[in-house]
Design a protein around this motif. Sequence first.
Motif, PDB file in Angstrom:
ATOM      1  N   PHE A  19       0.834  -1.198   0.000  1.00 23.59           N
ATOM      2  CA  PHE A  19       0.000   0.000   0.000  1.00 23.59           C
ATOM      3  C   PHE A  19       0.870   1.251   0.000  1.00 23.59           C
ATOM      4  O   PHE A  19       1.981   1.250   0.526  1.00 23.59           O
ATOM      5  N   GLY A  20       0.337   2.334  -0.579  1.00 25.11           N
ATOM      6  CA  GLY A  20       1.061   3.594  -0.631  1.00 25.11           C
ATOM      7  C   GLY A  20       0.293   4.709   0.048  1.00 25.11           C
ATOM      8  O   GLY A  20      -0.935   4.668   0.155  1.00 25.11           O
ATOM      9  N   PHE A  21       1.013   5.714   0.501  1.00 20.37           N
ATOM     10  CA  PHE A  21       0.392   6.864   1.160  1.00 20.37           C
ATOM     11  C   PHE A  21      -0.216   7.794   0.122  1.00 20.37           C
ATOM     12  O   PHE A  21       0.440   8.190  -0.841  1.00 20.37           O
ATOM     13  N   GLU A  22      -1.491   8.153   0.325  1.00 19.85           N
ATOM     14  CA  GLU A  22      -2.176   9.084  -0.564  1.00 19.85           C
ATOM     15  C   GLU A  22      -2.270  10.467   0.074  1.00 19.85           C
ATOM     16  O   GLU A  22      -1.824  11.459  -0.472  1.00 19.85           O
ATOM     17  N   SER A  23      -2.871  10.563   1.252  1.00 18.54           N
ATOM     18  CA  SER A  23      -3.022  11.838   1.938  1.00 18.54           C
ATOM     19  C   SER A  23      -3.516  11.563   3.346  1.00 18.54           C
ATOM     20  O   SER A  23      -3.809  10.424   3.720  1.00 18.54           O
ATOM     21  N   ALA A  24      -3.602  12.614   4.134  1.00 20.44           N
ATOM     22  CA  ALA A  24      -4.142  12.505   5.492  1.00 20.44           C
ATOM     23  C   ALA A  24      -4.897  13.789   5.792  1.00 20.44           C
ATOM     24  O   ALA A  24      -4.514  14.873   5.336  1.00 20.44           O
ATOM     25  N   ASP A  25      -5.978  13.672   6.544  1.00 15.81           N
ATOM     26  CA  ASP A  25      -6.724  14.863   6.932  1.00 15.81           C
ATOM     27  C   ASP A  25      -7.432  14.622   8.256  1.00 15.81           C
ATOM     28  O   ASP A  25      -7.446  13.511   8.794  1.00 15.81           O
ATOM     29  N   LEU A  26      -7.979  15.705   8.795  1.00 20.02           N
ATOM     30  CA  LEU A  26      -8.745  15.654  10.040  1.00 20.02           C
ATOM     31  C   LEU A  26     -10.188  15.970   9.702  1.00 20.02           C
ATOM     32  O   LEU A  26     -10.482  17.011   9.109  1.00 20.02           O
ATOM     33  N   GLU A  27     -11.103  15.082  10.088  1.00 21.79           N
ATOM     34  CA  GLU A  27     -12.516  15.208   9.774  1.00 21.79           C
ATOM     35  C   GLU A  27     -13.306  15.515  11.045  1.00 21.79           C
ATOM     36  O   GLU A  27     -13.189  14.800  12.040  1.00 21.79           O
ATOM     37  N   TYR A  28     -14.121  16.560  10.977  1.00 16.12           N
ATOM     38  CA  TYR A  28     -14.993  16.886  12.108  1.00 16.12           C
ATOM     39  C   TYR A  28     -16.137  15.881  12.162  1.00 16.12           C
ATOM     40  O   TYR A  28     -16.748  15.555  11.145  1.00 16.12           O
ATOM     41  N   GLY A  29     -16.431  15.370  13.336  1.00 17.79           N
ATOM     42  CA  GLY A  29     -17.497  14.395  13.504  1.00 17.79           C
ATOM     43  C   GLY A  29     -17.028  13.238  14.355  1.00 17.79           C
ATOM     44  O   GLY A  29     -15.868  13.182  14.797  1.00 17.79           O
ATOM     45  N   ARG A  30     -17.933  12.304  14.590  1.00 19.35           N
ATOM     46  CA  ARG A  30     -17.625  11.151  15.432  1.00 19.35           C
ATOM     47  C   ARG A  30     -17.934   9.861  14.683  1.00 19.35           C
ATOM     48  O   ARG A  30     -18.877   9.796  13.897  1.00 19.35           O
ATOM     49  N   ILE A  31     -17.143   8.843  14.944  1.00 17.85           N
ATOM     50  CA  ILE A  31     -17.340   7.536  14.338  1.00 17.85           C
ATOM     51  C   ILE A  31     -18.230   6.728  15.275  1.00 17.85           C
ATOM     52  O   ILE A  31     -17.841   6.418  16.399  1.00 17.85           O
ATOM     53  N   GLY A  32     -19.417   6.403  14.822  1.00 20.63           N
ATOM     54  CA  GLY A  32     -20.379   5.714  15.659  1.00 20.63           C
ATOM     55  C   GLY A  32     -19.879   4.363  16.131  1.00 20.63           C
ATOM     56  O   GLY A  32     -19.190   3.640  15.418  1.00 20.63           O
ATOM     57  N   GLY A  33     -20.214   4.017  17.376  1.00 20.81           N
ATOM     58  CA  GLY A  33     -19.877   2.714  17.911  1.00 20.81           C
ATOM     59  C   GLY A  33     -18.463   2.584  18.429  1.00 20.81           C
ATOM     60  O   GLY A  33     -18.035   1.484  18.779  1.00 20.81           O
ATOM     61  N   THR A  34     -17.724   3.680  18.484  1.00 20.72           N
ATOM     62  CA  THR A  34     -16.354   3.652  18.992  1.00 20.72           C
ATOM     63  C   THR A  34     -16.270   4.433  20.297  1.00 20.72           C
ATOM     64  O   THR A  34     -17.227   5.076  20.720  1.00 20.72           O
ATOM     65  N   GLY A  35     -15.091   4.398  20.909  1.00 23.17           N
ATOM     66  CA  GLY A  35     -14.864   5.160  22.132  1.00 23.17           C
ATOM     67  C   GLY A  35     -14.235   6.512  21.875  1.00 23.17           C
ATOM     68  O   GLY A  35     -13.571   7.065  22.753  1.00 23.17           O
ATOM     69  N   GLN A  36     -14.433   7.065  20.692  1.00 17.30           N
ATOM     70  CA  GLN A  36     -13.808   8.333  20.313  1.00 17.30           C
ATOM     71  C   GLN A  36     -14.095   9.425  21.335  1.00 17.30           C
ATOM     72  O   GLN A  36     -15.228   9.605  21.777  1.00 17.30           O
ATOM     73  N   GLN A  37     -13.052  10.197  21.682  1.00 20.56           N
ATOM     74  CA  GLN A  37     -13.164  11.260  22.678  1.00 20.56           C
ATOM     75  C   GLN A  37     -13.127  12.660  22.063  1.00 20.56           C
ATOM     76  O   GLN A  37     -13.855  13.553  22.495  1.00 20.56           O
ATOM     77  N   LEU A  38     -12.260  12.882  21.089  1.00 17.43           N
ATOM     78  CA  LEU A  38     -12.149  14.204  20.471  1.00 17.43           C
ATOM     79  C   LEU A  38     -13.301  14.436  19.501  1.00 17.43           C
ATOM     80  O   LEU A  38     -13.907  13.475  19.016  1.00 17.43           O
ATOM     81  N   PRO A  39     -13.614  15.694  19.191  1.00 17.56           N
ATOM     82  CA  PRO A  39     -14.718  15.980  18.261  1.00 17.56           C
ATOM     83  C   PRO A  39     -14.342  15.810  16.794  1.00 17.56           C
ATOM     84  O   PRO A  39     -15.114  16.166  15.914  1.00 17.56           O
ATOM     85  N   PHE A  40     -13.158  15.292  16.519  1.00 16.37           N
ATOM     86  CA  PHE A  40     -12.724  15.027  15.152  1.00 16.37           C
ATOM     87  C   PHE A  40     -11.855  13.778  15.170  1.00 16.37           C
ATOM     88  O   PHE A  40     -11.450  13.285  16.230  1.00 16.37           O
ATOM     89  N   TYR A  41     -11.577  13.247  13.989  1.00 16.10           N
ATOM     90  CA  TYR A  41     -10.718  12.072  13.889  1.00 16.10           C
ATOM     91  C   TYR A  41      -9.823  12.218  12.668  1.00 16.10           C
ATOM     92  O   TYR A  41     -10.126  12.954  11.725  1.00 16.10           O
ATOM     93  N   GLN A  42      -8.715  11.499  12.701  1.00 17.29           N
ATOM     94  CA  GLN A  42      -7.755  11.545  11.595  1.00 17.29           C
ATOM     95  C   GLN A  42      -7.999  10.390  10.646  1.00 17.29           C
ATOM     96  O   GLN A  42      -8.226   9.254  11.068  1.00 17.29           O
ATOM     97  N   GLU A  43      -7.951  10.682   9.356  1.00 20.45           N
ATOM     98  CA  GLU A  43      -8.000   9.650   8.326  1.00 20.45           C
ATOM     99  C   GLU A  43      -6.684   9.659   7.561  1.00 20.45           C
ATOM    100  O   GLU A  43      -6.266  10.691   7.042  1.00 20.45           O
ATOM    101  N   ILE A  44      -6.031   8.499   7.503  1.00 24.75           N
ATOM    102  CA  ILE A  44      -4.830   8.326   6.702  1.00 24.75           C
ATOM    103  C   ILE A  44      -5.242   7.497   5.492  1.00 24.75           C
ATOM    104  O   ILE A  44      -5.642   6.333   5.633  1.00 24.75           O
ATOM    105  N   GLU A  45      -5.191   8.091   4.320  1.00 27.15           N
ATOM    106  CA  GLU A  45      -5.683   7.452   3.109  1.00 27.15           C
ATOM    107  C   GLU A  45      -4.533   6.748   2.385  1.00 27.15           C
ATOM    108  O   GLU A  45      -3.495   7.350   2.110  1.00 27.15           O
ATOM    109  N   LEU A  46      -4.737   5.469   2.076  1.00 34.00           N
ATOM    110  CA  LEU A  46      -3.730   4.648   1.441  1.00 34.00           C
ATOM    111  C   LEU A  46      -4.236   4.124   0.107  1.00 34.00           C
ATOM    112  O   LEU A  46      -5.407   3.749  -0.020  1.00 34.00           O
ATOM    113  N   THR A  47      -3.360   4.086  -0.876  1.00 33.30           N
ATOM    114  CA  THR A  47      -3.708   3.503  -2.171  1.00 33.30           C
ATOM    115  C   THR A  47      -3.465   1.997  -2.102  1.00 33.30           C
ATOM    116  O   THR A  47      -2.500   1.550  -1.489  1.00 33.30           O
ATOM    117  N   PRO A  48      -4.330   1.208  -2.716  1.00 27.98           N
ATOM    118  CA  PRO A  48      -4.218  -0.242  -2.575  1.00 27.98           C
ATOM    119  C   PRO A  48      -3.053  -0.828  -3.365  1.00 27.98           C
ATOM    120  O   PRO A  48      -2.637  -0.285  -4.386  1.00 27.98           O
TER     121      PRO A  48
END
Length: 345
Positions: free
Chosen positions: A156-185
Amino acid sequence: MVFKRLLGSLGVGGPTVDTVLTTGAAAPGGPLSGQVHLKGGSADFDIDHIGLELVARVEAEHEEGEEEHVLVFERFTVGGGFRLAEGEQLSVPFTVTLPWETPITELYGQSLGIVLGVRTELSVSGAKDKGDLDQLAVGPLPVQEAILEAFGQLGFGFESADLEYGRIGGTGQQLPFYQEIELTPSPQYAHAVNEIEVTFLATAGGMEVVLEADRRGGLLSGGHDAVTRFMVAHDGIHHQDWRALVDGWLRQLIEHRSAYAAGSAYGHGHGDPYAGHHGHEPGHGHHGDHHHDAGHRSGPGLGTAVAVGAAGLAVGVVGGMVAAEVVDEVGDFFEDDSDDEGEDD
């Protein structure tokens, strides 16, 4: 990099502040140390409060598109309650602990395009001013690095990374945003997914790994996102075959998504994406109350190249483009934040 700013609320002759962070990248859940250097103005001033704010530039999606906002996600008090004499120079040392979910900004010493900052706030003789901004570098935890390196070893290769406002349902997320690291297959998975997005939600006791696959659609089924969640521990890093583990995660993600897509084609497949799933059991669906654009590409990851080999997932910079974008963005990080600033209430 240190930015000096006169305390405008006090006018000419007020104290100035320089915050210098200890050299090197911090880690999620780890200490952040430094010194707040104060220089007295043309008169004596009462320093009521010295505060630090951790800030991030976060993307928020809405019906009209996407906007970026500056978000304060943690605050600390590191000093105060003393008088700063005219012309006096004083240094206040500090050590604070970063939240476990603090995003990582670099991997193998190379920037991922995520910009975090530490902003210093002084309360002087009853007047407050946000006076100094420093770039915050955060490297991965050992378990995070092991997982990303396993992706690299799988091609896999690195595509980009960003911070998204919102919460991922069903997790123990604490911050009001989460990081996504996008990878190419890798070629092995390119027929099944367009990209894999990795989110780490760490705590003192372990870490949730959320994988999202933007699935390629066929003639009879559209391309839909699939989400799975796994739990890992911080210890035993060197006794785990991470390449085999991550490969197993990916196979489960694709297999369960294929089964879900087949059910959806006949009107099935609804409900909480994580309902009834624990530990290594995968779920499917979307990120809770957060809508994800399957064609999304964002962040200052533009122009990055990936060198994948025995060393795993390594991020290279083409012509210094990523580094230049990061420095430029930090330079004017808060020039227009007066209307954008949010808090994690």
